[in-house]
Design an enzyme around this catalytic site. Structure first.
Site, PDB file in Angstrom:
ATOM      1  N   LYS A  13      69.683  53.792  28.978  1.00  0.00           N
ATOM      2  CA  LYS A  13      68.664  52.956  29.872  1.00  0.00           C
ATOM      3  C   LYS A  13      68.048  51.866  29.076  1.00  0.00           C
ATOM      4  O   LYS A  13      68.055  50.805  29.213  1.00  0.00           O
ATOM      5  CB  LYS A  13      67.920  53.840  30.652  1.00  0.00           C
ATOM      6  CG  LYS A  13      68.201  54.944  31.410  1.00  0.00           C
ATOM      7  CD  LYS A  13      67.157  55.605  32.265  1.00  0.00           C
ATOM      8  CE  LYS A  13      66.326  56.339  31.404  1.00  0.00           C
ATOM      9  NZ  LYS A  13      66.811  57.719  30.602  1.00  0.00           N
ATOM     10  N   ARG A 149      70.165  59.183  17.761  1.00  0.00           N
ATOM     11  CA  ARG A 149      69.066  57.980  17.978  1.00  0.00           C
ATOM     12  C   ARG A 149      68.149  58.017  16.990  1.00  0.00           C
ATOM     13  O   ARG A 149      67.446  58.890  16.399  1.00  0.00           O
ATOM     14  CB  ARG A 149      68.547  58.345  19.231  1.00  0.00           C
ATOM     15  CG  ARG A 149      67.659  57.360  19.533  1.00  0.00           C
ATOM     16  CD  ARG A 149      67.209  57.241  21.162  1.00  0.00           C
ATOM     17  NE  ARG A 149      66.595  58.331  21.776  1.00  0.00           N
ATOM     18  CZ  ARG A 149      66.139  58.335  22.866  1.00  0.00           C
ATOM     19  NH1 ARG A 149      66.668  57.330  23.980  1.00  0.00           N
ATOM     20  NH2 ARG A 149      65.645  59.486  23.467  1.00  0.00           N
TER      21      ARG A 149
END
Ligand code: ADP
Ligand code: ADP
Ligand code: ZN
Length: 236
Positions: A13, A149
């Site tokens: 997102k 990440r």
């Protein structure tokens, strides 16, 4: 143009929202980024939010709604915005609808009225939101993405050690700060966040589908292909 990004934690997102913000010249509004900035500055809000975030739980609606409505009431949001990580519960979505469309059905807190942006359009469909884009990625892939990440806590940029590496290992391309593995991206917490997502956030897909503004994209593609699919929805 007012856009909501839906999807599991780690679906991409934020990555897509930043690209949308740039292409369409609208602000990227991430409640997670706002909370992390407050934690970094050790504000009262930050300390309160941290208690929940560290456990992989959602920050209570009241607190979250207030900071979001304050943010979208700012001048730079007049022509729209892309919301990343908000709403995450049905009550949050209802308050947002009420605040930007004047539809009285979703009132939850007093703060919604006070922060209502003056002159907001009274759109009926979707409560003023134009598109809710669901970035769909299977849970197995999510866990892999999260462990790779790396985040810059200074400017909010995100990287992936394999898929989207920074030019120099461990250093943010944009601002030169050190990159970190977020505390809540450790595998134990990721699983819990996924459970929370399925219980509390996934129902929003149906919520926006019923309003006729839901758009699905396959988030497991390369990030450029995901973005092309989004541009095909939003228009050039
Ligand atoms: P991700 O990008 O991995 O989905 P975020 O940066 O959006 O994560 O959010 C990190 C954490 O901040 C969430 O796990 C939650 O604790 C809190 N948070 C962010 N947005 C919201 C929200 N709309 N409602 C409640 N909690 C939120
Ligand atoms: P979210 O905001 O939904 O939590 P992010 O945008 O932070 O998700 O993406 C999660 C991780 O996956 C980041 O490390 C990011 O660099 C990486 N990522 C994002 N999009 C893709 C993609 N299409 N393919 C592979 N990795 C991706
Ligand atoms: Zn940075």
């Amino acid at each position: 143009m007012k856009i909501i990004m839906l999807g599991a934690p780690g679906a991409g997102k934020g990555t897509q929202a930043k690209m949308i913000a740039e292409k369409y010249s609208i602000p990227h509004v991430s409640t997670g980024d706002i909370f992390r900035a407050n934690i970094k500055d050790q504000t009262e809000l930050g300390m309160e939010a941290k208690k929940y975030m560290d456990q992989g739980l959602l920050v209570p609606d009241e607190l979250t709604v207030k900071i979001l409505l304050d943010r979208v009431a700012k001048d730079d949001c007049k022509n729209g915005y892309v919301l990343d990580g908000f709403p995450r519960t049905i009550p949050q979505a209802e308050v947002l609808d009420e605040a930007i469309s004047g539809n009285k059905d979703g009132i939850l807190t007093d703060s919604s009225d006070a922060s209502k942006p003056a002159g907001s359009p009274d759109t009926e469909v979707g409560g003023g939101i134009d598109f809710a884009i669901n970035v769909d990625v299977k849970d197995e892939n999510i866990v892999k993405r999260m462990s790779g990440r790396r985040a810059c806590l200074k400017c909010g940029a995100t990287y992936h050690i394999e898929h989207i590496p920074p030019k120099k290992e461990g250093i943010c391309d944009k601002c030169g700060s050190e990159l970190v593995l977020r505390d809540d991206d450790k595998p134990e917490t990721v699983q819990k966040r996924l459970n929370v997502y399925h219980e509390q956030t996934q129902p929003l897909i149906d919520y926006y589908n019923k309003k006729g503004i839901l758009k699905e994209v396959d988030g497991s593609q390369d990030m450029k292909d995901v973005f092309s699919a989004i541009v095909a929805i939003l228009g050039e």
